[in-house]
Design a protein around this motif. Structure first.
Motif: not given
Length: 325
Positions: A207-213
């Protein structure tokens, strides 16, 4: 009219005519012919046994023969040099190129095979320098055959290199989200706590957490196999068939900009981070399949990260925490 010859007779004190004798004339003629024959024979024996005596034509032929022998000698030296170069290429072919591409080496007997069957050099027999000419032609024929064998081998190596290049381009080898776009690596491959049931279960991806878009990149060359939301829990997701038994999966996307059947290259933007499906927060869930079996994606980032960055990702991925899906 023949001249009459006389001789002086001292007894009679008078000149008397010399009477011509037929037998004597024949004897003189015979002696003349015999003398000429003997003289010619002696000259012939002398000519044959004194090598310094040569006609201009013989001298020219001798020079031509010496030049031919010199050229054949130089040709054999050149073939020695070519043989050394070829031997070096053959050694590299068997012990470097073929080993690198996991191909069997060419057997020595195949490289050194001669020519069977009829006498190929019969038309060169019967001359003073037949042995030199025949041996040179044999070497030339064998060398030509070895070059043909090596040429075919290099063609095979070139094809293996092309296939290897395709394989290396197809294998998923980079992170699907750039480091500068990451908030954090939320979870790795292995046993993790389910965010909804709080029960320990096996997490088959990263799982890579990053801002939407945030852009998501294809990790290897391949063909879009799926781009839909019809797989339980994944929400909007993409599957890329990379060939060679490899498939990559990108889940929980906000949206995707590829279609089924489309060819993509490593580094192409295929979609954007979201939180669709069974997801707790915006992130990318990433999986890799090899021969339909899930494997740890951490082993496939060698084309993107430095050793230090990889060590950092490895530490975070090994932390047994809660996943986001």
């Amino acid at each position: 009219m023949s001249k009459v010859k006389y001789y002086y007779d001292s007894e009679t004190l008078s000149y008397k005519k010399i009477e011509s004798r037929k037998g004597r004339r024949i004897g003189i003629l015979f002696l003349s012919i015999l003398g000429s024959f003997l003289a010619g024979f002696l000259l012939l024996v002398l000519y044959l046994n004194i090598p310094q005596i040569e006609t201009p034509k013989e001298k020219a032929l001798k020079r031509e023969l010496q030049n031919m022998q010199l050229q054949y000698s130089l040709l054999n030296k050149k073939m020695d040099q070519i043989q050394d170069v070829l031997a070096n290429v053959e050694d590299r072919d068997n012990n470097i190129y073929r080993m690198y591409f996991e191909a069997n080496p060419i057997p020595e007997e195949q490289r050194r095979a001669g020519f069977g069957g009829i006498n190929r050099y019969r038309n060169l027999e019967g001359f003073d320098n037949s042995r030199l000419i025949i041996e040179t032609n044999k070497r030339m024929d064998i060398l030509t055959k070895q070059i043909v064998v090596q040429s075919k081998s290099l063609d095979e190596i070139a094809e293996l290199a092309r296939e290897k290049e395709e394989l290396l381009s197809a294998v998923p080898a980079i992170q699907p989200v750039k480091n500068e776009d990451l908030s954090r690596i939320a979870s790795g491959y292995g046993w993790r706590t389910d965010p909804f049931t709080k029960v320990r279960k096996f997490h088959y991806g990263m799982d890579f957490t990053a801002p939407r878009g945030t852009p998501i990149y294809a990790t290897g060359n391949g063909r879009i196999e799926r781009a839909d939301n019809r797989s339980t829990g994944y929400g909007n997701h993409i599957r890329i068939d990379h060939g060679y038994g490899y498939t990559s999966l990108y889940a929980h996307l906000h949206k995707y900009n590829v279609r089924v059947g489309q060819r993509v290259l490593r580094g192409d933007v295929i979609g954007y981070v979201g939180s669709t499906g069974r997801s707790q927060a915006p992130h990318l869930h990433y999986e890799i399949f090899k021969d339909d079996r899930r494997i740890n994606p951490i082993n496939f980032y060698y084309g993107h990260l430095s050793p230090e960055e990889f060590d950092e990702v490895l530490k975070k991925a090994q932390q047994e925490n809660q996943s986001l899906d």
